[in-house]
Design a protein around this motif. Structure first.
Motif, PDB file in Angstrom:
ATOM      1  N   ASP A   5      12.750  -6.325  14.197  1.00 55.80           N
ATOM      2  CA  ASP A   5      12.105  -5.921  12.951  1.00 55.80           C
ATOM      3  C   ASP A   5      13.052  -5.561  11.816  1.00 55.80           C
ATOM      4  O   ASP A   5      12.631  -5.500  10.671  1.00 55.80           O
ATOM      5  CB  ASP A   5      11.201  -4.717  13.205  1.00 55.80           C
ATOM      6  N   GLN A   9       7.063   1.118  11.311  1.00 58.64           N
ATOM      7  CA  GLN A   9       6.015   0.169  10.910  1.00 58.64           C
ATOM      8  C   GLN A   9       5.365   0.607   9.596  1.00 58.64           C
ATOM      9  O   GLN A   9       5.032  -0.229   8.753  1.00 58.64           O
ATOM     10  CB  GLN A   9       4.993  -0.016  12.019  1.00 58.64           C
ATOM     11  N   TRP A  35       6.931   2.389   7.279  1.00 57.57           N
ATOM     12  CA  TRP A  35       7.989   2.151   6.292  1.00 57.57           C
ATOM     13  C   TRP A  35       7.934   0.697   5.833  1.00 57.57           C
ATOM     14  O   TRP A  35       7.912   0.401   4.642  1.00 57.57           O
ATOM     15  CB  TRP A  35       9.336   2.477   6.923  1.00 57.57           C
ATOM     16  N   LYS A  36       7.889  -0.201   6.787  1.00 58.07           N
ATOM     17  CA  LYS A  36       7.866  -1.640   6.499  1.00 58.07           C
ATOM     18  C   LYS A  36       6.591  -2.012   5.733  1.00 58.07           C
ATOM     19  O   LYS A  36       6.642  -2.743   4.742  1.00 58.07           O
ATOM     20  CB  LYS A  36       7.954  -2.411   7.816  1.00 58.07           C
ATOM     21  N   VAL A  87      14.184  -2.857   3.926  1.00 60.30           N
ATOM     22  CA  VAL A  87      14.465  -3.192   5.326  1.00 60.30           C
ATOM     23  C   VAL A  87      15.508  -4.295   5.320  1.00 60.30           C
ATOM     24  O   VAL A  87      15.359  -5.300   4.617  1.00 60.30           O
ATOM     25  CB  VAL A  87      13.196  -3.676   6.071  1.00 60.30           C
ATOM     26  N   LEU A 102      16.716  -7.188   7.214  1.00 60.37           N
ATOM     27  CA  LEU A 102      16.203  -8.025   8.292  1.00 60.37           C
ATOM     28  C   LEU A 102      17.325  -8.539   9.181  1.00 60.37           C
ATOM     29  O   LEU A 102      18.439  -8.788   8.708  1.00 60.37           O
ATOM     30  CB  LEU A 102      15.436  -9.206   7.715  1.00 60.37           C
TER      31      LEU A 102
END
Length: 136
Positions: A50, A119, A121-122, A128, A130
């Motif tokens: 993630d 999750q 946060w995303k 993020v 990646l």
């Protein structure tokens, strides 16, 4: 030691009643202002799948107390005060509540966690980094 038996749901409820849990956007705001240390306790496979929160300190859950105890011989350089605002992330915000409570027992009285974890946060569209496989 008490003979009281408590299920995980009740334990989690008790632990959370002693935390001032925050949302992902508030955690980001505190971090950006230099007021909080973000700590990602997710295991490697989830980070690889993630991604990472830029600037977060990665500490596996089984090392958390040793790395963040300001009095500990194995502490991370960032863990220099019991007044440190530590905001713990796990994947969805369950294990992080237990982790934050454990840090409070060590005297890190400002420790808390993020509601919904990484999750959330995303999903909030916050930064993020990646994994390479997801960038190609």
């Amino acid at each position: 030691m008490s003979d009281e038996r408590v299920g995980i749901d009740e334990l989690l409820e008790r632990v959370r009643s002693g935390l001032d849990r925050i949302g992902a956007r508030e955690a980001h705001k505190e971090y950006e202002a230099g007021d909080a240390l973000l700590v990602d306790t997710r295991y490697a496979a989830l980070r690889e799948r993630d991604g990472l929160i830029p600037g977060a300190l990665i500490v596996e859950r089984n090392e958390l107390e040793w790395r963040l105890d300001p009095l500990g011989s194995h502490r991370a350089p960032e863990a220099d005060s019991h007044d440190l605002r530590v905001v713990v992330f796990c994947n969805e915000g369950y294990a992080s509540s237990l982790a934050a409570a454990s840090l409070r027992q060590l005297g890190l009285h400002r420790a808390t966690d993020v509601i919904g974890g990484f999750q959330a946060w995303k999903a909030a569209g916050l930064p993020v980094l990646l994994p390479r496989a997801n960038r190609e």
